[in-house]
Design an enzyme around this catalytic site. Structure first.
Site, PDB file in Angstrom:
ATOM      1  N   HIS A 118      -7.320  -3.395  -3.091  1.00  0.00           N
ATOM      2  CA  HIS A 118      -8.027  -4.211  -4.084  1.00  0.00           C
ATOM      3  C   HIS A 118      -7.244  -5.503  -4.339  1.00  0.00           C
ATOM      4  O   HIS A 118      -7.825  -6.592  -4.465  1.00  0.00           O
ATOM      5  CB  HIS A 118      -8.193  -3.411  -5.375  1.00  0.00           C
ATOM      6  CG  HIS A 118      -9.301  -3.884  -6.255  1.00  0.00           C
ATOM      7  ND1 HIS A 118      -9.598  -3.279  -7.463  1.00  0.00           N
ATOM      8  CD2 HIS A 118     -10.190  -4.893  -6.138  1.00  0.00           C
ATOM      9  CE1 HIS A 118     -10.625  -3.899  -8.025  1.00  0.00           C
ATOM     10  NE2 HIS A 118     -11.004  -4.890  -7.249  1.00  0.00           N
ATOM     11  N   GLU A 159      -3.356   5.306  -4.170  1.00  0.00           N
ATOM     12  CA  GLU A 159      -2.592   4.108  -4.512  1.00  0.00           C
ATOM     13  C   GLU A 159      -2.813   3.003  -3.488  1.00  0.00           C
ATOM     14  O   GLU A 159      -2.828   1.814  -3.833  1.00  0.00           O
ATOM     15  CB  GLU A 159      -1.098   4.439  -4.650  1.00  0.00           C
ATOM     16  CG  GLU A 159      -0.776   5.470  -5.728  1.00  0.00           C
ATOM     17  CD  GLU A 159      -1.373   5.122  -7.092  1.00  0.00           C
ATOM     18  OE1 GLU A 159      -1.549   3.921  -7.400  1.00  0.00           O
ATOM     19  OE2 GLU A 159      -1.676   6.060  -7.858  1.00  0.00           O
TER      20      GLU A 159
END
Length: 677
Positions: free
Chosen positions: A473, A467
């Protein structure tokens, strides 16, 4: 005034969670929809010739307030819900679907978009600008802009109904999860369970004002029970309860809803000119057709199945020693743990003291610092939606604020199961500034218990890194347009950053920096770290088949194979049969709680986990060649992450790696090909 609309001064313009009245959500969203529609109307009424700035960029910049308010609402409905929010979700979801259709199906707006698309020279735009133009045009025509008025109305009705059904599906799963408990009163029923798990169960019983011990279907309770309980009949009971979420003879049953969702998705696809829903969805994927997906999954199945069968045969041998002649799915976790102990002299439970949550989170932060120069500063002056949530200011190499990161790690009745990353605010650029993102990661780990902090199993360590990879990202996003920023990439590319980060958990040089006993500070013994590394491929054949089974089931639902007369149980058994290594248990099914495809965004996309594994294995092999924290390699990967969806994902990957990904990297890492291949 509405708490969601009035200006409140907060650090970094963060969400003022503690000032929000949940009763204000509906009117705030109604107001934001009205504002957004006014912004759209200005685009339509603009008398200047349609151009990239006054049409495409203006559309991109509309609805910013609505995006934030709806993100807050749906994130709270996932992580901290209640009856009021759940009922409201069934009202708000169709409202937003209707709003979306009002834009997509607006004939005058699409006329302007088409003029810009047809008349703008690609050479006059940057790569990102062209990507936005292309994406905008395709979003409209793929979602009904060219339909007749009659068909547009049909599409509206389908979208509204789907919005309601997907919300209802998730609510039913959550209710069944919360409604079940395994209440044990006899101490002998706890045989095999670690002391920490027993202590947690006692606390759960006390919380419910019951004697004895209570186990639930929440991950930190359910999984250890299956792994360690010596009582097969109890393992069977809790396993079947889990496999009947959304599948019981009660008001939470999801069978009818599945039929409705699948049928409506098929109707939508046909209305838009596609043979199946999968054909529609895969237009914007790296794997561009159902055939490519199925060929990929079946090829992987053929390679993995012999390994998986061998692994399960080892478990069967262990079960026979206990007098079990036919091993069942509810035995798998227990004998897998026995086998792990036999092979590596390693159990997940004995490793947990070396992986306290805070220590693991710091290790993830340290990895991000070494790779990308990011640092994380805890802030106590930023509002949050629950006392257990922590908020971090993320700083870049120049020590400038780059993002906010919210972390929410423990299960609650109002939180859905699983783990996920999301965002409250996206990244984009204006003429004056670079608006930085507000990201959140949500998990369901064991709570601290008395003086014992939250301790993670090794699989939970990899979950946190997974996660956190998604979060990076989002954090590193650096694009002009929000709709191309961060995780707004092709769905079968989105798992690359997350699965990439899991690799670090198996690197010895990194593990020794944080695998330390929470009481003594002693580093985990070198031989056990070696065993963790050696166990990276443990039962990889079985795990691969399991994921392939989910992928095949997903594709079967979304390639028009479910008939109105089919029972969900029979349909499921038929389509995952070739991946199943244990006998089917009657009156159980995974589909009625398969939230990824019936509530989340993975419909016709579950294969992307395995697809992205090819990418992440190949990418990490590049790091291994140069050093896992090699600055030059990390800088190239940072560029890939920062570009979001501004280029074709394969082009982004080739720019990073210097070539296309090689599937052999995954097979080698998973031990699914022999060394001489």
């Amino acid at each position: 005034m509405n708490s969601l609309l009035k200006k409140i001064e907060t650090p970094f313009d963060s969400i003022p969670f503690e000032n929000i009245n949940q009763e204000d959500f509906k009117s705030a969203i109604e107001w934001a929809i009205k504002e957004s529609k006014e912004e759209i109307q200005k685009i339509i009424e603009n008398t200047e010739p349609p151009g990239f700035i006054n049409t495409i960029v203006a559309l991109e910049n509309s609805g910013k307030k609505l995006n934030i308010i709806s993100a807050v609402f749906f994130n709270l409905n996932s992580a901290e819900t209640n009856d009021y929010l759940q009922n409201l979700a069934q009202e708000i979801s169709p409202m937003l679907a209707e709003y979306s259709n009002d834009i997509i199906l607006n004939e005058k707006l699409f006329e302007k978009i088409k003029i810009v698309y047809d008349t703008t020279l690609k050479s006059k735009l940057t790569q990102e600008e062209y990507r936005l133009l292309d994406k905008t045009y395709k979003d409209f025509y793929k979602n009904g802009a060219l339909l007749s008025e009659e068909d547009k109305q049909k599409l509206r009705e389908i979208s509204n109904e789907l919005a309601t059904l997907t919300v209802k599906f998730g609510q039913n799963v959550l209710r069944d999860t919360n409604d079940y408990i395994l209440h044990l009163k006899n101490e002998k029923d706890l045989e095999g369970l670690p002391d920490l798990i027993i202590s947690m169960a006692r606390e759960e019983a006390k919380k419910r004002k019951l004697d004895g011990w209570v186990f639930t279907l929440h991950f930190p309770s359910y999984v250890p029970f299956l792994k360690y309980s010596k009582h097969r009949e109890l393992r069977e009971e809790i396993y079947i309860a889990s496999m009947q979420k959304g599948f019981k003879d009660n008001e939470n049953n999801n069978e009818k809803i599945i039929h409705q969702i699948v049928e409506l998705r098929q109707q939508k696809a046909e209305l838009l000119g596609y043979s199946t829903y999968a054909d529609l969805i895969l237009q914007e994927r790296m794997a561009s057709s159902p055939k490519i997906v199925l060929d990929f999954l079946l090829d992987l199945l053929n390679k993995a199945k012999p390994f998986a069968e061998k692994e399960v045969s080892e478990l069967k041998e262990l079960a026979v020693q206990d007098g079990i002649n036919e091993i069942m799915a509810y035995d798998h976790a227990y004998y897998a743990e026995v086998l792990r102990k036999n092979k590596y002299d390693l159990s997940e439970e004995e490793l947990k003291p070396y992986f306290p949550l805070k220590q693991v989170l710091k290790a993830a932060f340290d990895a991000a610092n070494k790779l990308y120069g990011l640092s994380f500063k805890k802030r106590n002056d930023i509002q949050k939606y629950h006392p257990e949530v922590d908020v971090y200011e993320v700083l870049n190499e120049e020590k400038k604020t780059y993002a906010l990161l919210y972390t929410d790690f423990f299960p609650r009745e109002g939180k859905r199961a699983g783990a996920w990353m999301t965002q409250y605010k996206g990244q984009y650029k204006t003429l004056q500034e670079n608006i930085r993102p507000h990201i959140s990661i949500v998990c369901n780990f064991s709570r601290p218990n008395g003086d014992i902090p939250s301790l993670l199993t090794f699989s939970e360590v990899t979950t946190l890194f997974h996660e956190f990879g998604h979060a990076l990202h989002g954090i590193l996003a650096n694009t002009t347009f929000e709709s191309l920023s961060g995780t707004n990439v092709y769905w079968d590319f989105v798992e690359l950053p997350s699965q990439f980060m899991e690799n670090f958990c198996y690197e010895k040089e990194f593990l020794v920096t944080f695998a330390k006993h929470f009481q003594t500070g002693e580093v985990l013994e070198e031989d056990k770290i070696d065993k963790i590394v050696a166990s990276a491929n443990f039962l990889q054949g079985y795990q691969t088949l399991r994921q392939i089974g989910f992928g095949l089931l997903d594709m079967a639902y979304h390639t028009n194979q479910l008939k109105p007369s089919d029972s969900i149980e029979d349909f499921e058994e038929k389509h995952i049969k070739k991946t199943q290594l244990y006998p089917h248990i009657k009156k159980t099914a995974i589909s009625p709680s398969f939230s990824h495809i019936f509530q989340g965004g993975y419909a016709a996309g579950y294969y992307s986990y395995k697809w992205a594994e090819v990418l992440d294995a190949d990418a990490f092999s590049f790091f291994k060649e140069n050093g896992i924290f090699d600055p030059e390699t990390a800088d190239k990967f940072k560029t890939l992450l920062s570009k979001g969806g501004t280029d074709d994902p394969m082009e982004l990957y080739i720019a990073f790696r210097g070539r296309r990904p090689q599937p052999e990297a995954l097979l080698k890492r998973a031990g699914l090909i022999t060394q001489d291949v």
